[in-house]
Design an enzyme around this catalytic site. Structure first.
Site, PDB file in Angstrom:
ATOM      1  N   ASP A   8      16.678  63.477  38.250  1.00 49.97           N
ATOM      2  CA  ASP A   8      17.132  62.213  38.827  1.00 49.97           C
ATOM      3  C   ASP A   8      16.415  62.016  40.159  1.00 49.97           C
ATOM      4  O   ASP A   8      16.586  62.809  41.086  1.00 49.97           O
ATOM      5  CB  ASP A   8      18.649  62.248  39.017  1.00 49.97           C
ATOM      6  CG  ASP A   8      19.225  60.890  39.396  1.00 49.97           C
ATOM      7  OD1 ASP A   8      18.515  59.884  39.244  1.00 49.97           O
ATOM      8  OD2 ASP A   8      20.384  60.847  39.847  1.00 49.97           O
ATOM      9  N   ASP A 103      14.024  56.085  36.684  1.00 45.95           N
ATOM     10  CA  ASP A 103      14.159  57.162  37.664  1.00 45.95           C
ATOM     11  C   ASP A 103      14.948  58.375  37.179  1.00 45.95           C
ATOM     12  O   ASP A 103      15.265  59.257  37.980  1.00 45.95           O
ATOM     13  CB  ASP A 103      14.803  56.625  38.948  1.00 45.95           C
ATOM     14  CG  ASP A 103      16.200  56.076  38.724  1.00 45.95           C
ATOM     15  OD1 ASP A 103      16.556  55.800  37.566  1.00 45.95           O
ATOM     16  OD2 ASP A 103      16.942  55.934  39.716  1.00 45.95           O
ATOM     17  N   GLU A 104      15.252  58.452  35.901  1.00 41.80           N
ATOM     18  CA  GLU A 104      15.935  59.652  35.419  1.00 41.80           C
ATOM     19  C   GLU A 104      15.618  59.907  33.956  1.00 41.80           C
ATOM     20  O   GLU A 104      15.309  58.996  33.196  1.00 41.80           O
ATOM     21  CB  GLU A 104      17.447  59.555  35.634  1.00 41.80           C
ATOM     22  CG  GLU A 104      18.134  58.460  34.857  1.00 41.80           C
ATOM     23  CD  GLU A 104      19.658  58.515  35.001  1.00 41.80           C
ATOM     24  OE1 GLU A 104      20.220  59.628  35.015  1.00 41.80           O
ATOM     25  OE2 GLU A 104      20.274  57.438  35.083  1.00 41.80           O
TER      26      GLU A 104
END
Length: 359
Positions: A8, A103-104
């Site tokens: 993350d 983003d993860e």
């Protein structure tokens, strides 16, 4: 059991802006729309979070909490480009990568030989390489199952990681608040608390039959999570389950006629997105979403195997009846998608082994 890593990125959009514009570093910044245009915060720096600024908050409210907040317009193409760099790093270690957003992502490194198969060291190396290539920090959670890896990635932020080994699962979940389980939001948390359930241990002691009666299929999922069970595999090619489009209005609207004026453009854009991104999927429901001026929202859905303008208008009317006089700040429409075979079958019916893994 598997070795799962959840990566993350730390306040991703804001971090990219601070990287590219050093004068923003160390200041409370947020990526989002202007307050005079009813913008919403996408993400914010840790300096802004100290004032209570959060994602999905209105820019107006964020500025009330933090008058010195610097609002930065988003640059989605840049964020997408950096995300591709990050994913290239993931694929150096495994092909079993399941992106959740820009983003993860989940990674299954069970069969990775790097660092003698240590998922802990693999995660650390990936984080180091992300920083070397992009100048951004990432946090990681390492566990034998997906939902615990995701929870773990939040326990040592920013720029840290947390490991839950197979023999630590039972103790870890026992005291875990149910609100930490992905999928348990504020409404579900309150319903659970109303029947005396606040931790996984509480659920372990609660009759599973009653849990399923109260929460349906999610009751079964919740019972498993409370026991530290999650059989979901990493899905490198995630199947899209829905397509939607929504718009935040320049001013609140209150009447059905005003809502009807918003629908045509939304439905046209939805139809375009479905044709472009869901060619091999079958529509099985339509959904209308309204967000009111107190930021509470409601959704109405109905089974359908095609995009029906009339049905969207009917659903909009039902949703508007829940407004209780509140103004509407956002209107959204979407369709649920299913495999062609699954959709056709539905329409015919009425509408702990290997504990020696290195972690």
């Amino acid at each position: 059991m598997r070795k799962i890593i959840h990566i993350d990125m730390d306040c991703y959009f804001a971090a990219v802006e601070m990287r590219d514009f050093p004068e923003l570093r160390g200041k409370p910044i947020a990526v989002g729309g202007r307050s005079d245009r009813r913008g919403v915060i996408s993400t914010c720096s840790y300096e802004a979070r100290k004032f209570g600024v959060r994602s999905a908050m209105s820019s107006y409210h964020a500025l009330q909490l933090c008058p010195q907040l610097i609002l930065v317009p988003g640059r989605m193409e840049v964020y997408k480009s950096v995300s591709l760099q990050i994913r290239e790093i993931f694929h150096r270690y495994t092909d079993l990568v399941e992106p959740l957003s820009l983003d993860e992502a989940y990674l299954d490194v069970t069969d990775c030989d790097a660092h003698q198969g240590s998922a802990t060291l693999i995660a650390k190396t990936i984080r180091d390489e992300i920083f070397e290539v992009t100048g951004l920090t990432a946090s990681a959670g390492i566990a034998p199952i997906k939902f615990l890896a995701k929870i773990a990635s939040d326990l040592n932020k920013p720029n840290g990681q947390y490991v839950i080994t197979p023999n630590q699962i039972a103790d870890f979940v026992k005291d875990l608040p149910l609100s930490k389980i992905p999928g348990v939001g504020k409404v579900t948390s309150k319903k659970l608390a109303d029947i005396g359930l606040t931790t996984c241990y509480d659920v372990q002691q609660y009759p599973k039959v009653q849990l399923i009666e109260a929460f349906g299929k999610f009751g079964h999922v919740l019972a498993e999570r409370a026991q530290g069970i999650d059989s979901r595999q990493i899905s490198p090619h995630r199947v899209r389950k829905s397509v939607g489009v929504e718009t935040t209005l320049a001013k609140d609207i209150f009447t059905l006629e005003q809502c009807h004026q918003v629908l045509p453009q939304l439905i046209q854009e939805l139809s375009t997105r479905v044709r472009r991104s869901a060619k091999d999927r079958q529509i099985h429901k339509q959904v209308v979403k309204l967000k009111f001026n107190d930021f509470k929202q409601t959704t109405i859905e109905h089974r359908s195997d095609e995009i029906s303008i009339n049905l969207f208008h009917e659903l909009l009317l039902q949703a508007l009846q829940r407004s209780q006089g509140r103004g509407i700040r956002l209107v959204g429409v979407s369709v649920g998608l299913a495999d062609v075979t699954l959709a056709s079958s539905e329409s015919s019916v009425d509408q702990i082994t290997q504990l020696d893994l290195q972690f």
